[in-house]
Design a protein around this motif. Structure first.
Motif, PDB file in Angstrom:
ATOM      1  N   GLY A 250     -81.604  21.039 -11.887  1.00 28.75           N
ATOM      2  CA  GLY A 250     -80.807  20.220 -12.806  1.00 28.75           C
ATOM      3  C   GLY A 250     -80.190  21.101 -13.873  1.00 28.75           C
ATOM      4  O   GLY A 250     -80.670  22.203 -14.141  1.00 28.75           O
ATOM      5  N   LYS A 251     -79.121  20.611 -14.472  1.00 28.68           N
ATOM      6  CA  LYS A 251     -78.417  21.424 -15.483  1.00 28.68           C
ATOM      7  C   LYS A 251     -78.507  20.810 -16.874  1.00 28.68           C
ATOM      8  O   LYS A 251     -78.075  21.410 -17.851  1.00 28.68           O
ATOM      9  N   GLY A 252     -79.052  19.600 -16.983  1.00 25.08           N
ATOM     10  CA  GLY A 252     -79.018  18.874 -18.259  1.00 25.08           C
ATOM     11  C   GLY A 252     -80.354  18.895 -18.975  1.00 25.08           C
ATOM     12  O   GLY A 252     -81.266  19.655 -18.623  1.00 25.08           O
ATOM     13  N   GLU A 253     -80.465  18.020 -19.985  1.00 23.11           N
ATOM     14  CA  GLU A 253     -81.706  17.944 -20.758  1.00 23.11           C
ATOM     15  C   GLU A 253     -82.885  17.505 -19.901  1.00 23.11           C
ATOM     16  O   GLU A 253     -84.045  17.744 -20.258  1.00 23.11           O
ATOM     17  N   ASP A 254     -82.586  16.855 -18.774  1.00 24.23           N
ATOM     18  CA  ASP A 254     -83.657  16.394 -17.876  1.00 24.23           C
ATOM     19  C   ASP A 254     -83.960  17.417 -16.772  1.00 24.23           C
ATOM     20  O   ASP A 254     -84.432  17.072 -15.702  1.00 24.23           O
ATOM     21  N   PHE A 255     -83.699  18.697 -17.074  1.00 22.78           N
ATOM     22  CA  PHE A 255     -83.873  19.735 -16.034  1.00 22.78           C
ATOM     23  C   PHE A 255     -85.299  19.773 -15.467  1.00 22.78           C
ATOM     24  O   PHE A 255     -85.503  20.051 -14.285  1.00 22.78           O
ATOM     25  N   ALA A 256     -86.296  19.462 -16.326  1.00 27.35           N
ATOM     26  CA  ALA A 256     -87.680  19.562 -15.842  1.00 27.35           C
ATOM     27  C   ALA A 256     -87.994  18.451 -14.845  1.00 27.35           C
ATOM     28  O   ALA A 256     -88.696  18.674 -13.858  1.00 27.35           O
ATOM     29  N   GLU A 257     -87.442  17.261 -15.074  1.00 25.13           N
ATOM     30  CA  GLU A 257     -87.638  16.174 -14.090  1.00 25.13           C
ATOM     31  C   GLU A 257     -86.955  16.516 -12.770  1.00 25.13           C
ATOM     32  O   GLU A 257     -87.487  16.250 -11.699  1.00 25.13           O
ATOM     33  N   ALA A 258     -85.759  17.111 -12.867  1.00 22.23           N
ATOM     34  CA  ALA A 258     -85.052  17.509 -11.641  1.00 22.23           C
ATOM     35  C   ALA A 258     -85.871  18.569 -10.895  1.00 22.23           C
ATOM     36  O   ALA A 258     -85.994  18.528  -9.664  1.00 22.23           O
ATOM     37  N   ALA A 259     -86.464  19.491 -11.644  1.00 16.06           N
ATOM     38  CA  ALA A 259     -87.304  20.525 -11.015  1.00 16.06           C
ATOM     39  C   ALA A 259     -88.509  19.872 -10.342  1.00 16.06           C
ATOM     40  O   ALA A 259     -88.902  20.253  -9.234  1.00 16.06           O
TER      41      ALA A 259
END
Ligand SMILES: O=C(O)c1cc(=O)[nH]c(=O)n1[C@@H]1O[C@H](COP(=O)(O)O)[C@@H](O)[C@H]1O
Length: 274
Positions: A250-259
């Motif tokens: 992910g590229k946004g503030e939610d990058f950790a959820e995307a990971a």
């Protein structure tokens, strides 16, 4: 605790063979972290907290910290993993290789300064260059054998004459580590997911010795072929690393959820072939 004991417990308790590689590249961080002096630590701790229950180990790559004068952030990151996610082994990927007296310093750096549970080491300078790591019997020593990069074949694939007959250099490394260097039961080998035929060859040579297998995800290695070639009788034996595909999902503030989503999919894809 012995690295191998912790690794076996993590394989069982987390039901996972996935190793998330921590290769923090500030140029790829989401905008809200750009320019912060603690960006590397913040990025990595969020990835760690989002994925720790899905992994059998984490593997920080030291160059991504040292290149940005962020060794202090690596120290803090490993401390964070041990404090918040106890029982999750940390493999310091440093691929060290040097004469014994210098290797002693590298071993102190890895195990005493950074408090890693295991380290990747280049075995091609020979036994005395590896002894200082083996002198820590509870720590994992993970030796490069058949690396994932295309140029890995340049030298590792050469035929050599040994006392056990003619074989490829990486096969000789596999045998030597399994038969001579593993007296404390703390050795493992690196074999790239991009070369499943060689994973199978190494597995045939080394019995149950754990294999660190980078090369799925960004390097395109095949998960099904990796498992078929490398899993042990009980469906473990592998630390299958993915770095960029997880970190930069992910590229946004939610990058950790995307990971987390990608890590979960990857763990499940691996488990489907165990
Ligand atoms: O020792 C390693 O971890 C390693 C060995 C190898 O043969 N190939 C390899 O890619 N690695 C490391 O594994 C990681 C792979 O990253 P991704 O290709 O982004 O998943 C990087 O940190 C590499 O330095």
């Amino acid at each position: 605790m012995h690295f191998m004991t912790a690794l076996r417990a993590a394989w069982q308790q987390r039901d996972s063979l996935l190793c998330v590689g921590l290769d923090p590249d500030p140029a790829r961080f989401p905008a809200h972290l750009q320019g912060r002096s603690d960006a590397i630590l913040r990025f990595c701790t969020q990835i760690v907290d989002a994925t720790a229950d899905l992994v059998c180990c984490f593997k920080p790559q030291i160059a991504y910290f040292a290149a940005h004068r962020a060794e202090d952030q690596l120290e803090a990151l490993v401390e964070h993993i041990h404090a918040r996610h106890p029982g999750t082994p940390v493999v310091l990927d440093a691929k060290r290789g040097d004469i014994g007296s210098t290797a002693e310093q590298y071993a102190i750096e890895a195990f005493e300064r950074f408090k890693a549970d295991a380290i990747t080491v280049n075995p091609y300078m020979g036994r005395d260059s590896v002894d200082p790591y083996l002198a820590y019997p509870d720590k994992g020593v993970i030796l490069l054998c058949r690396t994932s990069n295309p140029g890995g074949s340049d030298l590792q694939f050469l035929e050599v004459d040994t006392s056990k007959g003619r074989m490829k250099l990486y096969e000789h490394v596999a045998r030597t580590v399994a038969e001579d260097w593993n007296a404390s039961g703390n050795c493992a080998l690196v074999v790239g997911a991009t070369f499943p035929a060689e994973i199978a060859r190494v597995r045939a040579l080394v019995g149950e010795l754990p294999l660190l297998v980078p090369g799925i995800g960004a390097q395109g290695g095949d998960i099904a072929a990796t498992l078929a070639a490398g899993r042990t009788e009980n469906g473990t034996g592998l630390m299958i690393n993915s770095s960029r595909a997880v970190l930069y999902a992910g590229k946004g503030e939610d990058f950790a959820e995307a990971a987390r989503r990608v890590a979960e999919e990857t763990r499940d894809a691996i488990n489907a072939y165990r």
